[in-house]
Write an enzyme that holds these catalytic residues in place. Structure first.
Site, short mmCIF file in Angstrom:
data_model
loop_
_atom_site.label_atom_id
_atom_site.label_comp_id
_atom_site.label_asym_id
_atom_site.label_seq_id
_atom_site.Cartn_x
_atom_site.Cartn_y
_atom_site.Cartn_z
N ASP A 238 -10.04 18.62 -2.50
CA ASP A 238 -10.83 18.13 -1.35
C ASP A 238 -11.46 19.23 -1.04
O ASP A 238 -10.99 20.43 -1.05
CB ASP A 238 -10.21 17.29 -0.26
CG ASP A 238 -11.32 16.31 0.34
OD1 ASP A 238 -12.51 16.39 -0.26
OD2 ASP A 238 -10.73 15.49 1.28
N ASP A 239 -12.58 19.31 -0.21
CA ASP A 239 -13.21 20.42 0.24
C ASP A 239 -12.83 20.86 1.46
O ASP A 239 -12.60 22.11 1.83
CB ASP A 239 -14.86 19.93 0.73
CG ASP A 239 -14.74 18.90 1.93
OD1 ASP A 239 -14.09 17.69 1.52
OD2 ASP A 239 -15.45 19.31 2.80
N ASN B 106 -32.85 21.12 13.92
CA ASN B 106 -31.63 20.93 13.32
C ASN B 106 -30.86 22.35 13.93
O ASN B 106 -31.30 23.34 13.70
CB ASN B 106 -31.57 21.14 11.93
CG ASN B 106 -30.38 21.09 11.06
OD1 ASN B 106 -30.27 21.54 10.13
ND2 ASN B 106 -29.44 20.70 11.75
N GLY B 107 -29.80 21.85 14.46
CA GLY B 107 -29.01 23.08 15.03
C GLY B 107 -28.28 22.67 16.48
O GLY B 107 -28.36 21.55 16.74
N CYS C 97 -24.40 29.29 8.04
CA CYS C 97 -23.05 28.50 8.25
C CYS C 97 -22.32 28.33 6.88
O CYS C 97 -23.09 27.86 5.77
CB CYS C 97 -23.58 27.11 8.72
SG CYS C 97 -22.39 25.93 8.65
N SER D 162 -17.00 14.37 -1.51
CA SER D 162 -16.79 15.59 -1.15
C SER D 162 -16.11 16.82 -2.05
O SER D 162 -16.20 18.05 -2.20
CB SER D 162 -16.25 15.82 0.29
OG SER D 162 -14.97 14.97 0.25
N GLY E 45 -28.24 13.04 8.09
CA GLY E 45 -28.11 12.25 9.41
C GLY E 45 -28.37 10.92 9.02
O GLY E 45 -29.43 10.48 8.40
N TYR F 161 -19.23 21.69 2.48
CA TYR F 161 -19.34 20.30 2.61
C TYR F 161 -20.48 19.77 2.93
O TYR F 161 -20.83 18.46 2.39
CB TYR F 161 -18.47 20.00 3.95
CG TYR F 161 -18.39 18.65 4.28
CD1 TYR F 161 -17.79 17.57 3.68
CD2 TYR F 161 -19.16 18.14 5.45
CE1 TYR F 161 -17.85 16.30 3.78
CE2 TYR F 161 -19.29 16.92 5.65
CZ TYR F 161 -18.76 15.85 4.76
OH TYR F 161 -18.98 14.51 5.28
P1 AMP Z 1 -10.29 14.38 8.22
O1 AMP Z 1 -9.23 15.61 7.63
O2 AMP Z 1 -9.51 13.00 8.12
O3 AMP Z 1 -10.63 14.64 9.78
O4 AMP Z 1 -11.58 14.16 7.25
C1 AMP Z 1 -11.80 15.39 6.44
C2 AMP Z 1 -12.58 14.93 5.49
O5 AMP Z 1 -13.91 14.70 6.11
C3 AMP Z 1 -13.18 16.27 4.56
O6 AMP Z 1 -12.41 15.85 3.39
C4 AMP Z 1 -14.43 16.10 4.50
O7 AMP Z 1 -14.94 15.76 3.14
C5 AMP Z 1 -15.08 15.13 5.66
N1 AMP Z 1 -15.87 16.20 6.60
C6 AMP Z 1 -15.46 17.52 6.95
N2 AMP Z 1 -16.53 17.76 8.01
C7 AMP Z 1 -17.14 16.85 8.19
C8 AMP Z 1 -17.92 16.58 9.26
N3 AMP Z 1 -18.63 17.57 9.96
N4 AMP Z 1 -18.75 15.43 9.30
C9 AMP Z 1 -18.33 14.67 8.41
N5 AMP Z 1 -17.40 14.62 7.48
C10 AMP Z 1 -16.81 15.70 7.59
#
Ligand code: AMP
Length: 467
Positions: A352-353, A108-109, A243, A290, A34, A249
């Site tokens: 990427d994640d 948190n939640g 979760c 990430s 946050g 991530y």
């Molecule tokens: P996008 O596909 O452009 O919307 O962004 C995806 C990327 O944002 C991912 O590779 C993550 O690293 C990051 N991401 C995923 N979920 C979240 C989230 N809830 N808040 C912020 N960043 C996120």
């Protein structure tokens, strides 16, 4: 309102005055959870005092704030909401004066039935000062507390709450922690010299020199007082619903969540991703930060050279925070740049994640092609995100999620990749090592562990019994 947040609570023996300083450090370690506002409440032996501010932890507190909050016990919160409702009124801990004292609460939640509960409380003439679900929790608790003791009040409240909640309350000299019966959001306990700490992630325990001893169990209540800990299991559920996105991530790689070191899980995800979707390439690199741990796992398993192709500006915030699609696209360029010498003429794998809206991936593939890559393959450490999150991760609505109505082939073409592959859900779960029934995978399946109007629900997790 959707929120992601971090919480921490500390209790030292009475003669200490270090709680606020330690909480400051713990919140600093939870900053990734946050960045919008931060706050600390302490009990100084006579009364509860609170300081809150907007922005990052060092911006939220003035130089003297922490000294002025000298005490042995307190709680803190960092808030992250991307709904644009960025005001000090929504900063936590939320403080409410009630008949017998002061309640300070950090949450948190996300509650799913917040509106319904709020209407019920308003019908009883209770007045709300914000539209947050945290205030609904606080008002419900105070209402019960007028009739019962603390433990019975929490028990009663849990019967009414639907959603995710890791809660810390400061009532006089006691920190009261509670994790929802499905354990959706993380919460863990650490031992300190002369006291205890409870925090969203273990990295907050490490930073204050503590030792993480265990997770708060789903449905468990933990009370810290005068540097000692007491725990009571209030509710039991056959299965948890941790979760899964925290592991992929949201949590820091050095945090241990539900007994699993996030770093280790992400390395294994990268390895499994290669097993499931191998590719011939010259180099593999992550979308930092990430994707970093996943890319290390992918490169390690494949033998493909790990060579950074993208560098992140350390001072950029999360692109998600930028309102509007145009701003978000500019933000990707502000955040990341290519190392052309590493990329030129090569076949590359970018790891990427996750892909949420697809904005980041499309921009990155374009950048990497412009840097002279011969082929661009994209590998993702989570399955396609097809459905929104109602339980505490800030996700866009269904129609903004690129995978909600498009096939992988279509997304591959849209992001202009030579190939795009995602890990399977089974592969992901196996890599983390927690049984499938103990996860919430709603964003990947559209099936949720609690009842959400208009959505599907897994019945197995609903059965919660009193301990
Ligand atoms: P996008 O596909 O452009 O919307 O962004 C995806 C990327 O944002 C991912 O590779 C993550 O690293 C990051 N991401 C995923 N979920 C979240 C989230 N809830 N808040 C912020 N960043 C996120």
């Amino acid at each position: 309102m959707q929120e992601e947040c971090g919480v921490a609570g500390i209790s030292f023996k009475e003669n200490s005055n270090n709680a606020a300083a330690s909480l400051y450090c713990a919140l600093f370690a939870l900053q990734h959870r946050g960045q919008e506002s931060a706050g600390i409440s302490i009990y100084d032996g006579t009364t509860t005092r609170t300081k809150k501010g907007m922005g990052l932890v060092p911006q939220a507190f003035r130089k003297n704030d922490i000294n002025e909050l000298s005490s042995a016990v307190g709680i803190g919160h960092v808030r992250y909401s991307t709904t644009g409702d960025s005001s000090i009124e929504n900063a936590q801990p939320l403080v409410i004066n009630y008949k017998d004292g002061i309640l300070s609460l950090a949450h948190n939640g996300n509650l799913v039935n917040s509106q319904e509960l709020r209407s019920g409380l308003e019908a009883e003439q209770r007045i709300f000062h914000s539209d947050s679900d945290t205030e609904v929790i606080a008002q419900l608790f105070i209402k019960e507390l007028s009739k019962k003791d603390i433990i019975s009040s929490i028990k009663e409240m849990v019967r009414m709450l639907v959603g995710s909640y890791a809660i810390l309350m400061l009532i006089g000299d006691r920190v009261i922690a509670f994790r929802d019966p499905l354990g959706i959001k993380p919460l863990c306990i650490g031992k300190l010299e002369g006291g205890y700490i409870i925090a969203s992630e273990s990295c907050a325990i490490d930073v204050v020199g503590g030792t993480c001893i265990r997770d708060v169990k789903p449905g468990e209540l933990v009370i810290l007082k005068n540097g000692a800990m007491e725990a009571r299991q209030l509710y039991n559920s056959k299965h948890s619903a941790h979760c899964i996105f925290e592991h992929i991530y949201f949590a820091r790689a050095d945090s241990i969540l539900d007994s699993k070191l996030t770093y280790q899980s992400r390395i294994r995800v990268g390895e499994t991703l290669y097993d499931e979707h191998p590719v011939n390439a010259d180099i593999a690199f992550p979308v930092p930060d990430s994707g970093t741990t996943f890319a290390i796992g992918y490169a390690h398993r494949s033998g493909i050279q790990y060579l950074e192709g993208l560098i992140k500006n350390r001072y950029s915030g999360r692109t998600f925070i930028m309102p509007g699609q145009n701003m978000r696209e500019a933000a990707v360029r502000l955040k990341l740049n290519t190392i052309k010498q590493n990329i030129k003429g090569k076949s590359v794998v970018i790891v990427d994640d996750s892909i949420v809206r697809g904005t980041t991936s499309r921009r990155i593939v374009d950048m990497v092609r412009a840097a002279g890559a011969r082929e661009v393959h994209v590998r993702i450490g989570s399955p396609p995100i097809i459905a929104p999150c109602y339980l505490g991760i800030n996700m866009p609505t269904r129609h903004e999620l690129i995978a909600s109505d498009k096939t992988i082939r279509t997304i591959e073409a849209l992001i202009n990749a030579d190939s795009l592959r995602y890990i399977s859900l089974e592969g992901l779960i196996k890599s983390i090592g927690i049984p499938a029934e103990d996860f919430c995978t709603g964003c990947f399946t559209g099936v949720y562990p609690v009842e959400i109007p208009g959505e599907q629900c897994t019945r197995a997790q609903l059965k919660i019994t009193e301990f």
